[in-house]
Structures are given as structure tokens and as C-alpha cells.
Scaffold this motif. Structure first.
Motif, short mmCIF file in Angstrom:
data_model
loop_
_atom_site.label_atom_id
_atom_site.label_comp_id
_atom_site.label_asym_id
_atom_site.label_seq_id
_atom_site.Cartn_x
_atom_site.Cartn_y
_atom_site.Cartn_z
N PRO A 207 0.84 -1.20 0.00
CA PRO A 207 0.00 0.00 0.00
C PRO A 207 0.87 1.24 0.00
N THR A 208 2.07 1.12 0.61
CA THR A 208 3.07 2.17 0.55
C THR A 208 4.44 1.51 0.41
N HIS A 209 5.36 2.23 -0.19
CA HIS A 209 6.73 1.73 -0.33
C HIS A 209 7.34 1.48 1.06
N GLU A 210 7.03 2.36 2.01
CA GLU A 210 7.58 2.24 3.36
C GLU A 210 7.16 0.92 4.01
N GLU A 211 5.87 0.57 3.90
CA GLU A 211 5.40 -0.66 4.53
C GLU A 211 6.05 -1.88 3.89
N ALA A 212 6.22 -1.85 2.56
CA ALA A 212 6.86 -2.97 1.88
C ALA A 212 8.30 -3.15 2.35
N ALA A 213 9.03 -2.03 2.52
CA ALA A 213 10.42 -2.10 2.98
C ALA A 213 10.50 -2.66 4.39
N LEU A 214 9.61 -2.20 5.27
CA LEU A 214 9.61 -2.68 6.66
C LEU A 214 9.21 -4.15 6.73
N GLU A 215 8.27 -4.56 5.86
CA GLU A 215 7.88 -5.96 5.81
C GLU A 215 9.06 -6.83 5.42
N MET A 216 9.83 -6.38 4.47
CA MET A 216 11.00 -7.14 4.06
C MET A 216 12.01 -7.26 5.19
N ILE A 217 12.26 -6.15 5.88
CA ILE A 217 13.19 -6.18 7.02
C ILE A 217 12.69 -7.16 8.08
N GLY A 218 11.40 -7.10 8.38
CA GLY A 218 10.84 -7.98 9.40
C GLY A 218 10.99 -9.45 9.07
N SER A 219 10.98 -9.78 7.77
CA SER A 219 11.10 -11.17 7.37
C SER A 219 12.48 -11.74 7.65
N MET A 220 13.46 -10.89 7.90
CA MET A 220 14.82 -11.35 8.14
C MET A 220 15.23 -11.38 9.61
N LEU A 221 14.39 -10.87 10.49
CA LEU A 221 14.82 -10.66 11.86
C LEU A 221 15.08 -11.94 12.64
N ARG A 222 14.35 -13.01 12.33
CA ARG A 222 14.52 -14.24 13.11
C ARG A 222 15.94 -14.78 13.02
N SER A 223 16.39 -15.11 11.82
CA SER A 223 17.72 -15.69 11.66
C SER A 223 18.81 -14.66 11.88
N ALA A 224 18.50 -13.39 11.65
CA ALA A 224 19.51 -12.35 11.84
C ALA A 224 19.95 -12.23 13.29
N THR A 225 19.18 -12.77 14.22
CA THR A 225 19.60 -12.71 15.63
C THR A 225 20.90 -13.47 15.84
#
Length: 304
Positions: A207-225
Motif C-alpha cells: 500500500p506504501t513503499h515504506e510498509e513494503a520495505a519494513l515488511e522485508m526487514i521484518g522477514s529477516m529478523l529471526r535468523s539475523a539474531t
């Protein structure tokens, strides 16, 4: 991103009226996004170029690197498909400050030594809607090869719900379209470079470029720990994206309370949840992260 890539990504995304991504299309989309991220983004000035039941919204094969598992899979979406207006999201200084604090905590952790012959082990908890029957609460353990060259395992336990309690195992075939731990490790740790790649990879989405970027970041947080430098860079990149707000008393999918960082609108809002004392990542309102580690064999756990 050239016009051909943009058309391919648009083809893979669901129409606005059908927000649920089928598993196969989700994997394709995540693979495309990760190809964008792991390549050098073209210079564009300051603007850039991603959790089954796989709890929450997946990332390319990322983070735990969750993989959808048919009927047991939790409904996953890469983008929050709300009907946002044209107004630009604002920057919340409290959210920026909190994200940078979380990044500092992440960067101070020690990175484990990881061999290619080992497995990334994750335990997550979430819920799955059973059509016309109610909602299951499940817990899922994953073992996924560090180098992505061997099959893994998903062990799903239904804790409560109409399906009835029980545990089943499912083999996770080695998939070249899944993001491996090694690929996550190869992401740039320079905040600006990572942000630009994420921004470029999500152009024209959501719906916005910002939400898409944050969604992508969130998808990486588990293994990135498991990767302190990458983890810190992801949080600092998120701090550069407007639209994040602080939630004082957020709750993850396992019912644990912490401080939250939210983005998106109304029912499509995503919330990342962090322990209030040590700022460790607890997961999200859709998927709780209960454990993440590296083990030698499928079936092993950190406790033995």
C-alpha cells in the motif's frame, strides 16, 4: 530495478482484493526479492533498494528461514495490503531512538561460529485458522541446513484447537529458492547500503513503499539474531523508514508482553515485539520466536 524485473514482481504479487499469498507464489516472490538484495543496487542517490505453520509473514526463505508447510502452514503475507491513503508517513523520533538502541544491543552480541554442515534451529509459535472450525495454536521447530544444500525438517505440534493436539514431522527439501544462513550472512552491514538495496527491491510494492520495505526487514529478523552485525544493520535501516511507531505494551503471538514497534494501518498493522529489559527480539504479534540457535544434526536441540 529494470522494467522487466518490475513487471515480473508485479505478476507475482496478489491483486489488492486477494491479500493471502499462496505458498508457491510466496516462495517465488521471496526468492526474487532476495536476488535483488544480494546484488549491488544501482546508484539512485539517497533512495534505495525483505516467519508453515510458518508463523507470521515470511521472507524469502529467510530467517529460520521459514518455509510454508501446506495445511499446517500459518497464513503468510509479504506485504500488508491495506488501503492506505496518499499521505506520506511521518517519522516518529521515539521509534527511531528505540530502533537505534535495539541495534546497539544487537551489535554488542557475540556471533556464534557456524559450519556449513550444521543446521539453523528455530522454535516459533503462532496460530492457524481452520476453515469453519476455529483456530489452532501451534508450535513449530525447524532444522534448516546452514548452506542450504541438504534437506531439513519441520516438526509441528498443535497445542490447542479444532485439529486436536498432536505432533507431525515434515521433511523440508533443499530449495534453491530459499534463503540460506550463508546468504543472510553475506548481506551488507553498512546501514546505507543495506537500506538502499531493500528500498530498491521493494519499489512499487505494498500500500506504501515504506510498509513494503519494513515488511522485508521484518522477514529477516529471526535468523539475523545469530548475526549481530547484520541484525544491527537491519534495525538501523528500519530507523530510516518513516511510519514506525512505538507501542508501550505490545504482545507477541505467545502472549509475552514487551515494547513494540508497529507499522501499517488498522487490521493490517504489524508489530515487532522486544523484551523491555534487554531489548531482545521476541517475535511479532503474528509469530513468537521462542528459540534460535545452531545445532549439529536434525533433531538436536541446544539443550541436548
Amino acid at each position: 530495478m529494470n522494467p522487466v524485473d518490475r513487471e515480473e514482481m508485479a505478476r507475482l504479487l496478489p491483486s489488492p482484493g486477494d491479500p493471502a499469498l499462496p505458498s508457491e507464489r510466496l516462495i517465488q516472490l521471496e526468492a526474487h526479492l532476495m536476488r535483488e538484495i544480494t546484488q549491488e543496487a544501482p546508484a539512485r542517490g539517497a533512495r534505495p533498494a525483505v516467519e508453515g505453520p510458518s508463523p507470521a509473514r515470511p521472507r524469502r526463505r529467510f530467517t529460520a528461514i521459514a518455509v510454508p508447510v501446506g495445511a499446517a502452514a500459518a497464513i503468510a503475507t509479504v506485504l500488508a495490503l491495506s488501503t492506505g491513503g496518499s499521505q506520506q508517513p511521518s517519522t516518529d523520533p521515539d521509534a527511531v531512538e528505540l530502533l537505534n538502541r535495539i541495534a546497539s544491543v544487537a551489535a554488542a552480541k557475540d556471533a556464534p561460529a557456524v559450519r556449513d554442515d550444521q543446521y539453523v534451529y528455530t522454535v516459533t509459535q503462532g496460530t492457524q485458522e481452520i476453515e469453519d472450525e476455529g483456530r489452532d495454536t501451534f508450535r513449530r521447530s525447524d532444522w534448516q541446513a546452514v548452506d542450504g544444500k541438504r534437506d531439513g525438517l519441520a516438526r509441528i505440534t498443535v497445542l490447542a484447537g479444532p485439529s486436536g493436539k498432536g505432533t507431525r514431522d515434515m521433511r523440508l527439501e533443499a530449495d534453491p529458492n530459499s534463503t540460506t544462513y550463508r546468504e543472510l550472512q553475506a548481506l551488507p552491514t553498512d546501514t546505507d547500503r543495506l537500506y538502499e538495496r531493500i528500498w530498491a527491491a521493494t519499489e512499487g510494492q505494498g500500500p506504501t513503499h515504506e510498509e513494503a520495505a519494513l515488511e522485508m526487514i521484518g522477514s529477516m529478523l529471526r535468523s539475523a539474531t545469530l548475526l549481530p552485525d547484520v541484525d544491527a544493520a537491519l534495525y538501523r535501516a528500519a530507523a530510516k523508514v518513516p511510519g514506525v511507531t512505538v507501542v508501550d505494551n505490545a504482545q507477541d503471538a505467545a502472549g509475552r508482553t514487551g515494547v513494540g514497534l508497529a507499522f501499517g494501518d488498522a487490521d493490517e498493522r504489524d508489530v515487532w515485539v522486544f523484551d523491555k529489559k534487554d531489548l531482545n527480539y521476541l517475535g511479532s504479534d503474528e509469530t513468537a520466536l521462542l528459540d534460535v540457535d545452531v545445532v549439529d544434526e536434525i533433531g538436536d536441540t541446544p539443550a541436548g
